[in-house]
Design a protein around this motif. Structure first.
Motif, mmCIF file in Angstrom:
data_model
loop_
_atom_site.group_PDB
_atom_site.id
_atom_site.type_symbol
_atom_site.label_atom_id
_atom_site.label_comp_id
_atom_site.label_asym_id
_atom_site.label_seq_id
_atom_site.Cartn_x
_atom_site.Cartn_y
_atom_site.Cartn_z
ATOM 1 N N ASP A 271 4.705 7.382 8.420
ATOM 2 C CA ASP A 271 4.617 8.197 9.628
ATOM 3 C C ASP A 271 3.487 7.743 10.547
ATOM 4 N N LYS A 272 2.413 7.201 9.961
ATOM 5 C CA LYS A 272 1.211 6.933 10.747
ATOM 6 C C LYS A 272 0.944 5.471 11.049
ATOM 7 N N VAL A 273 1.588 4.566 10.359
ATOM 8 C CA VAL A 273 1.293 3.156 10.601
ATOM 9 C C VAL A 273 2.547 2.319 10.374
ATOM 10 N N SER A 274 2.718 1.315 11.222
ATOM 11 C CA SER A 274 3.820 0.372 11.077
ATOM 12 C C SER A 274 3.364 -0.972 11.623
ATOM 13 N N LEU A 275 4.135 -2.001 11.354
ATOM 14 C CA LEU A 275 3.826 -3.321 11.873
ATOM 15 C C LEU A 275 4.133 -3.364 13.369
ATOM 16 N N PRO A 276 3.618 -4.371 14.081
ATOM 17 C CA PRO A 276 3.739 -4.386 15.547
ATOM 18 C C PRO A 276 5.152 -4.242 16.091
ATOM 19 N N VAL A 277 6.151 -4.740 15.381
ATOM 20 C CA VAL A 277 7.517 -4.637 15.892
ATOM 21 C C VAL A 277 8.240 -3.411 15.346
ATOM 22 N N GLY A 278 7.497 -2.476 14.754
ATOM 23 C CA GLY A 278 8.099 -1.250 14.256
ATOM 24 C C GLY A 278 8.593 -1.322 12.833
ATOM 25 N N ARG A 279 8.437 -2.472 12.171
ATOM 26 C CA ARG A 279 8.853 -2.585 10.779
ATOM 27 C C ARG A 279 7.879 -1.822 9.881
ATOM 28 N N PRO A 280 8.367 -1.237 8.779
ATOM 29 C CA PRO A 280 7.455 -0.522 7.877
ATOM 30 C C PRO A 280 6.531 -1.485 7.147
ATOM 31 N N LEU A 281 5.376 -0.972 6.745
ATOM 32 C CA LEU A 281 4.448 -1.780 5.967
ATOM 33 C C LEU A 281 5.062 -2.176 4.624
ATOM 34 N N PRO A 282 4.779 -3.380 4.144
ATOM 35 C CA PRO A 282 5.100 -3.684 2.748
ATOM 36 C C PRO A 282 4.288 -2.768 1.836
ATOM 37 N N VAL A 283 4.940 -2.201 0.835
ATOM 38 C CA VAL A 283 4.285 -1.269 -0.079
ATOM 39 C C VAL A 283 4.645 -1.636 -1.512
ATOM 40 N N ILE A 284 3.650 -1.603 -2.398
ATOM 41 C CA ILE A 284 3.922 -1.694 -3.827
ATOM 42 C C ILE A 284 3.381 -0.427 -4.489
ATOM 43 N N ILE A 285 3.877 -0.153 -5.686
ATOM 44 C CA ILE A 285 3.417 1.010 -6.455
ATOM 45 C C ILE A 285 2.730 0.513 -7.720
ATOM 46 N N LEU A 286 1.567 1.080 -8.012
ATOM 47 C CA LEU A 286 0.818 0.724 -9.207
ATOM 48 C C LEU A 286 0.753 1.924 -10.136
ATOM 49 N N ALA A 287 1.376 1.789 -11.295
ATOM 50 C CA ALA A 287 1.328 2.829 -12.338
ATOM 51 C C ALA A 287 0.120 2.531 -13.207
ATOM 52 N N ASN A 288 -1.001 3.161 -12.904
ATOM 53 C CA ASN A 288 -2.273 2.769 -13.492
ATOM 54 C C ASN A 288 -2.559 3.489 -14.817
ATOM 55 N N LYS A 289 -3.554 2.958 -15.520
ATOM 56 C CA LYS A 289 -4.001 3.409 -16.854
ATOM 57 C C LYS A 289 -2.952 3.081 -17.906
ATOM 58 N N GLY A 290 -2.361 1.912 -17.731
ATOM 59 C CA GLY A 290 -1.370 1.444 -18.696
ATOM 60 C C GLY A 290 -1.955 1.116 -20.046
ATOM 61 N N ASP A 291 -3.263 1.014 -20.142
ATOM 62 C CA ASP A 291 -3.898 0.734 -21.435
ATOM 63 C C ASP A 291 -3.811 1.932 -22.369
ATOM 64 N N VAL A 292 -3.615 3.135 -21.816
ATOM 65 C CA VAL A 292 -3.529 4.331 -22.672
ATOM 66 C C VAL A 292 -2.192 5.044 -22.584
ATOM 67 N N ALA A 293 -1.369 4.674 -21.611
ATOM 68 C CA ALA A 293 -0.118 5.433 -21.430
ATOM 69 C C ALA A 293 1.024 4.558 -20.913
ATOM 70 N N ALA A 294 1.124 3.325 -21.407
ATOM 71 C CA ALA A 294 2.167 2.418 -20.923
ATOM 72 C C ALA A 294 3.565 2.932 -21.238
ATOM 73 N N ASN A 295 3.677 3.809 -22.244
ATOM 74 C CA ASN A 295 4.986 4.343 -22.632
ATOM 75 C C ASN A 295 5.385 5.569 -21.829
#
Length: 210
Positions: free
Chosen positions: A111-135
């Motif tokens: 809603d608040k930010v996009s690339l100059p031509v109106g394309r959405p930002l590239p986004v990745i998701i990080l599921a963190n603390k995998g050392d204790v809850a990878a399952n």
């Protein structure tokens, strides 16, 4: 700009997510190669710099912006998001509610930010603390990413340095692909890098003025 590189770019990458999911730990691990079980709470926003000699002709300076979890949907996020070219949304595998907040963070970003031509930002998701809850990876994450046109997600651990470099390199690849395919933010990125280089020589420190 160094004579060794024909191009020197500056990319502003946002790291967002609810309070306590490990955003600061991920940034410190990636930018400095360090980890601490205790960090001070981020107030507003902070940033760190990571320099990559990407290839023989290109140096990339990455500003990783750590957006406080308490800032979600606040008016200041529009200021913090300005000039960003990509984002990582972090959630905590030990706290299922933080995964459900990912959708709200994504909506706020788009809603608040996009690339100059109106394309959405590239986004990745990080599921963190995998050392204790990878399952405990939410089973719906694949469908969520597909529905929202997110190309990549990773189980990460800042403590064990798991998938941090891989995830951030994936973000950089997507930014560069957008640059090549759509001629986006090319001049701005080079200009920002030159400003940063000048500030380093003049002041002995990085000054983010934009």
């Amino acid at each position: 700009m160094s004579d060794l590189f024909k191009k020197e770019l500056l990319f502003k990458i946002l790291v967002v997510g609810d309070f306590g999911v490990g955003k600061t730990s991920i940034i410190k691990r990636y930018a400095e190669g360090t980890f601490s079980p205790k960090y001070k709470m981020t107030i507003g926003a902070d940033f760190a710099l990571k320099q990559l000699d990407w290839d023989s002709e290109t140096r990339i300076n990455i500003q990783l912006w750590d957006i406080a979890g308490h800032e979600r949907f606040g008016y200041l996020t529009s200021v913090y998001y300005r000039y960003a070219v990509a984002a990582a949304i972090v959630f905590d595998l030990t706290r299922p509610d933080t995964f459900f907040a990912v959708a709200k963070w994504l909506a706020d970003l788009r809603d608040k930010v996009s690339l100059p031509v109106g394309r959405p930002l590239p986004v990745i998701i990080l599921a963190n603390k995998g050392d204790v809850a990878a399952n405990k990876v939410p089973p719906q994450i694949e469908e969520f990413c597909k529905k929202n046109h997110i190309t990549s997600w990773y189980v990460t651990s800042a403590k064990e340095n798991r998938n941090i470099d891989e995830a951030m390199n994936r973000v950089v690849v997507e930014v560069l692909e957008n640059q090549r395919n759509n001629n986006l933010y090319n001049s701005d990125s080079v200009m920002l890098a030159e400003e940063m280089h000048t500030d380093k020589h003049n002041n002995g420190q990085l000054c983010c003025s934009r």
